[in-house]
Design a protein around this motif. Structure first.
Motif, mmCIF file in Angstrom:
data_model
loop_
_atom_site.group_PDB
_atom_site.id
_atom_site.type_symbol
_atom_site.label_atom_id
_atom_site.label_comp_id
_atom_site.label_asym_id
_atom_site.label_seq_id
_atom_site.Cartn_x
_atom_site.Cartn_y
_atom_site.Cartn_z
ATOM 1 N N GLN A 1 1.591 12.135 4.435
ATOM 2 C CA GLN A 1 0.982 11.302 3.101
ATOM 3 C C GLN A 1 0.549 10.039 3.704
ATOM 4 O O GLN A 1 -0.373 9.620 3.264
ATOM 5 C CB GLN A 1 2.289 11.357 2.363
ATOM 6 C CG GLN A 1 2.771 12.270 1.374
ATOM 7 C CD GLN A 1 3.763 11.876 0.345
ATOM 8 O OE1 GLN A 1 3.696 11.134 -0.779
ATOM 9 N NE2 GLN A 1 5.109 12.102 0.539
ATOM 10 N N ILE A 2 1.311 9.443 4.637
ATOM 11 C CA ILE A 2 0.792 8.482 5.364
ATOM 12 C C ILE A 2 -0.673 8.630 6.036
ATOM 13 O O ILE A 2 -1.578 7.847 6.048
ATOM 14 C CB ILE A 2 1.736 7.645 6.236
ATOM 15 C CG1 ILE A 2 2.911 7.205 5.420
ATOM 16 C CG2 ILE A 2 1.253 6.665 7.377
ATOM 17 C CD1 ILE A 2 4.187 6.906 6.380
ATOM 18 N N ILE B 1 3.802 5.889 -2.480
ATOM 19 C CA ILE B 1 4.203 7.140 -2.133
ATOM 20 C C ILE B 1 5.592 7.140 -1.411
ATOM 21 O O ILE B 1 6.133 8.060 -1.216
ATOM 22 C CB ILE B 1 3.162 7.465 -0.953
ATOM 23 C CG1 ILE B 1 3.354 6.521 0.264
ATOM 24 C CG2 ILE B 1 1.644 7.881 -1.252
ATOM 25 C CD1 ILE B 1 2.625 6.959 1.691
ATOM 26 N N HIS C 1 -3.336 8.732 3.596
ATOM 27 C CA HIS C 1 -3.758 7.595 2.789
ATOM 28 C C HIS C 1 -4.896 6.798 3.340
ATOM 29 O O HIS C 1 -5.008 6.245 4.210
ATOM 30 C CB HIS C 1 -2.294 6.670 3.047
ATOM 31 C CG HIS C 1 -2.201 5.524 1.962
ATOM 32 N ND1 HIS C 1 -3.040 4.652 1.649
ATOM 33 C CD2 HIS C 1 -1.227 5.217 1.061
ATOM 34 C CE1 HIS C 1 -2.910 3.818 0.607
ATOM 35 N NE2 HIS C 1 -1.559 4.192 0.334
ATOM 36 N N LYS D 1 0.834 -1.209 -0.092
ATOM 37 C CA LYS D 1 0.040 -0.111 -0.182
ATOM 38 C C LYS D 1 0.948 1.288 -0.294
ATOM 39 O O LYS D 1 0.455 2.267 -0.541
ATOM 40 C CB LYS D 1 -0.983 0.034 1.255
ATOM 41 C CG LYS D 1 -1.958 -1.083 0.976
ATOM 42 C CD LYS D 1 -2.892 -1.189 2.639
ATOM 43 C CE LYS D 1 -3.801 -2.180 2.386
ATOM 44 N NZ LYS D 1 -4.517 -2.401 3.734
ATOM 45 N N LEU D 2 1.975 1.329 0.635
ATOM 46 C CA LEU D 2 2.847 2.408 0.850
ATOM 47 C C LEU D 2 3.837 2.480 -0.551
ATOM 48 O O LEU D 2 4.299 3.554 -0.482
ATOM 49 C CB LEU D 2 3.834 2.126 1.905
ATOM 50 C CG LEU D 2 2.958 2.459 3.222
ATOM 51 C CD1 LEU D 2 3.950 2.190 4.419
ATOM 52 C CD2 LEU D 2 2.266 3.644 3.642
ATOM 53 N N LYS E 1 -1.079 2.218 9.875
ATOM 54 C CA LYS E 1 -0.248 3.426 10.021
ATOM 55 C C LYS E 1 0.699 3.418 10.801
ATOM 56 O O LYS E 1 0.670 3.295 12.077
ATOM 57 C CB LYS E 1 -1.198 4.682 10.044
ATOM 58 C CG LYS E 1 -2.103 5.017 9.105
ATOM 59 C CD LYS E 1 -3.015 6.121 9.275
ATOM 60 C CE LYS E 1 -4.094 6.090 7.959
ATOM 61 N NZ LYS E 1 -4.931 7.265 8.164
#
Length: 367
Positions: free
Chosen positions: A326-327, A288, A330, A284-285, A338
């Motif tokens: 950003q996180i 970014i 998300h 998922k990360l 997170k």
């Protein structure tokens, strides 16, 4: 004492060529001796493997990568390596006179198996130094090649020179998968380990189908899979292992021939009673974070374990603030996924094969 000097007679296909040399057993011994005495480091590794292949033992000693535990030396039966080579040839439709490129070190199982496939199936194989951009000075086409994700990432501009490519030694990141969509090379992500004599399953990552939905791994001929009570993969591959292999990989089983890989059970984080799979959070990360990174955990009084993020990049307050924002924004991450803390590290600890060593990196940062 067990006798390991019988049972196996190495067979070299009449079409086998190495670096444009047609070789039988005596020619291979002569070339290997030359490589060991006069060759480049990667050629010396090739020569050493061939002499081991042609000796009177029934097995080959192979080093594991150490990515999931302490590196060790294990014995792989040569007959299993032959069976694995034949299964690969059948699965990927690679007949005799297939042109292949070896750009992996012959020290580890992936490089050794490229040579075994060439000998057993009668391929015309050429070797180059195992560097990050193996196609850099290449101008001819090859039917088949095996690379690491890092090599793939550095070879995109010249990937049209390879017809079929298998990628192993680590997962292919989402950004990299997006970059290879629409190109002519058929690219396959593989699943396997040293103990299974490289891959026992593969899936195409740049077909039209893979754009629309997740594609499961499909096992090679004579392999079946199941799961244990933990949800971890069990591999039955009598051609390459005398016993079923129980892994620590959590999978979603589709059939006894297909599965989705979800993560490693020894990486699972229990935070506030919720199980988090680091590999799923990492996927998922990927959209970014441009640098190498990984998700792990630290003990926490309230949660039991808290999710933390390691990023391979120089630290700056601005970078930390931007990434934190950003996180937080998300939408694909749950509140438990997170990271509670972010660490920037100049250089990750690595295994012998260049994989990120999560535990060593964590330990080094916290000492």
């Amino acid at each position: 004492m067990v006798d390991n000097t019988v049972d196996f007679t190495p067979h070299i296909h009449e079409d086998f060529q190495l670096n444009k040399n047609q070789l039988n057993e005596s020619g291979l011994i002569q070339l290997s001796t030359y490589y060991i005495q006069e060759g480049e480091p990667h050629e010396q590794e090739i020569g050493n493997f061939f002499l081991e292949w042609l000796d009177d033992k029934s097995f080959v000693e192979v080093h594991t990568s150490g990515s999931t535990g302490t590196p060790k030396v294990i014995k792989i039966e040569k007959e299993w390596m032959v069976n694995s080579a034949k299964a690969t040839g059948k699965f990927f439709k690679l007949p005799e006179q297939t042109t292949a490129l070896l750009c992996l070190p012959a020290t580890y199982i992936a490089g050794k198996m490229m040579l075994v496939r060439a000998m057993v199936l009668g391929w015309h194989i050429e070797s180059v130094p195992p560097k990050s951009n193996p196609l850099d000075q290449m101008y001819k086409r090859f039917d088949f090649c095996a690379m690491t994700p890092f090599q793939l990432d550095n070879s995109l501009a010249r990937l049209h020179l390879i017809s079929k490519l298998i990628v192993g030694g680590g997962a292919i990141s989402l950004p990299l998968k997006q970059l290879v969509q629409g190109i002519s090379t058929k690219i396959y992500e593989t699943y396997g380990m040293t103990e299974t004599v490289t891959h026992i399953a593969a899936r195409r990552v740049n077909s039209k189908k893979s754009k629309k939905k997740e594609i499961p791994f499909k096992v090679l001929p004579n392999v079946t899979v199941s799961i244990d009570e933990r949800g971890c993969l069990i591999i039955k591959a009598p051609g390459v292992s005398s016993d079923p292999i129980t892994t620590n990989d959590i999978v979603e089983l589709v059939t006894y021939k297909k599965f989705f890989w979800r993560g490693r059970i020894d990486h699972v984080i229990n935070t506030g009673g919720i199980k988090i799979f680091p590999e799923q959070v990492e996927r998922k990360l990927e959209s970014i974070i441009l640098h190498r990174f990984f998700i792990t955990s630290l003990p926490d009084d309230a949660l039991g374990e808290k999710v933390i993020l390691f990023v391979e990049a120089p630290f700056s307050e601005e970078s930390l603030k931007d990434l934190t924002v950003q996180i937080h924004k998300h939408k694909g991450l749950s509140k438990f996924e997170k990271p509670k803390k972010i660490y920037f590290v100049e250089k990750f600890e690595e295994t012998h094969t260049g994989k990120i060593h999560r535990n060593h990196t964590l330990k080094a940062r916290l000492e």
